[in-house]
Design an enzyme around this catalytic site. Sequence first.
Site, PDB file in Angstrom:
ATOM      1  N   LYS A  62      43.390  56.040  25.515  1.00 24.60           N
ATOM      2  CA  LYS A  62      43.553  55.378  24.213  1.00 24.60           C
ATOM      3  C   LYS A  62      44.681  56.079  23.466  1.00 24.60           C
ATOM      4  CE  LYS A  62      41.306  53.903  19.983  1.00 24.60           C
ATOM      5  NZ  LYS A  62      42.544  54.192  19.200  1.00 24.60           N
ATOM      6  N   ASP A  64      47.263  56.784  20.294  1.00 20.31           N
ATOM      7  CA  ASP A  64      47.073  56.845  18.851  1.00 20.31           C
ATOM      8  C   ASP A  64      48.410  56.614  18.158  1.00 20.31           C
ATOM      9  OD1 ASP A  64      45.904  57.197  16.410  1.00 20.31           O
ATOM     10  OD2 ASP A  64      45.682  59.364  16.563  1.00 20.31           O
ATOM     11  N   GLU A 202      42.193  61.159  21.988  1.00 19.65           N
ATOM     12  CA  GLU A 202      41.341  60.416  21.062  1.00 19.65           C
ATOM     13  C   GLU A 202      40.196  59.709  21.778  1.00 19.65           C
ATOM     14  OE1 GLU A 202      41.641  57.169  17.399  1.00 19.65           O
ATOM     15  OE2 GLU A 202      43.254  57.338  18.842  1.00 19.65           O
TER      16      GLU A 202
END
Length: 344
Positions: A62, A64, A202
């Site tokens: 993921k 960011d 994250e």
Amino acid sequence: MAKRMLRAGTGGDIARSPVVTGRPSRRQAVLRFDPMPDRVEPCLALLSPRAPVGPEWAFEVKWDGYRLAVHIERGKVRILTRGGHDWTSRFPTIAHDALEMGLDSAILDGEAVVLDERGASDFGALQRALGGRGGKKSAAGAILYAFDLLYLDGRDLRALTLDERRDLLVAAIKPHGSIRMSEELDAEGAAFLKLACELGLEGIIAKRRDAPYRSGRGGDWLKIKCVQSETFLILGYEPSSAALGGIGRLLLAARRGDGLAHVGSVGTGFTTKTASELKKTLRSLEIEKPAIPLKAKGMVWVQPILPAEIAFRGLTDDGNLRHASYKGLREDADQSEVFQLDED
């Protein structure tokens, strides 16, 4: 990290289809041409407390940063934010490298990031590169991690499965300069999440391999986070002569139904520069009374319109953020959703 996993037979299935092979022949172009969409509402990931299990799921890091769609058509590039704003000029390197790939027409879906010294995406660094909220700087050092291909050389690919789109993406972009593949990892979701958390990332994204590209938050994509990071509105700030930039803490709100609910405060994550710039912005939004009923001494109240990205470890029993840390302000163009609390 492990290399991307391809299911056996996927490439062969694509090769047999005249609709989804790389560049269309003249005969195919006559038989079928899909108008290039001016804009596609992005597919969004649904928050999940745990990683799904099963071979039908693919996993990625993921990132960011800012979600972007890169439109390439007739030798020109448009870079659109999630909200549909044209930010081509703010990502000049990505725009240049998109043309260098030599595609006739395409729409790449991805995330623009700035990496820290560990190679992890740093939202605050990206915001600073862009000049902060409302800034006009260009992030020439930003990288686009491409994770989907929605259109290619006269073909709308959204009806294809994720596996088929990914194979075409791998063949199309041939990672170039600032444009890289967001790699699919050959790992079980739970093990991958554990590794991502140990590396200080994250979280991870899980995607259904057989799903077409559907706009909105339908559940084909899931996000599983190590540390929660959500958008909250600023209700006020506590001036401090001792704190960095003169801000002791921010009071924050989430949405609840049609209104707002106080969720506590954040007093860490600032630098002298980010706090000073934020204080200047907040001063222009001061109001006499809090936007919702609150009692707190020494606070300066502001209009609740500034969306701040906050990392936190969860909510306490009384609805306050645990171990909150300020990451930066979200741009209106990004249209990130303000965190929604369950109604009582």
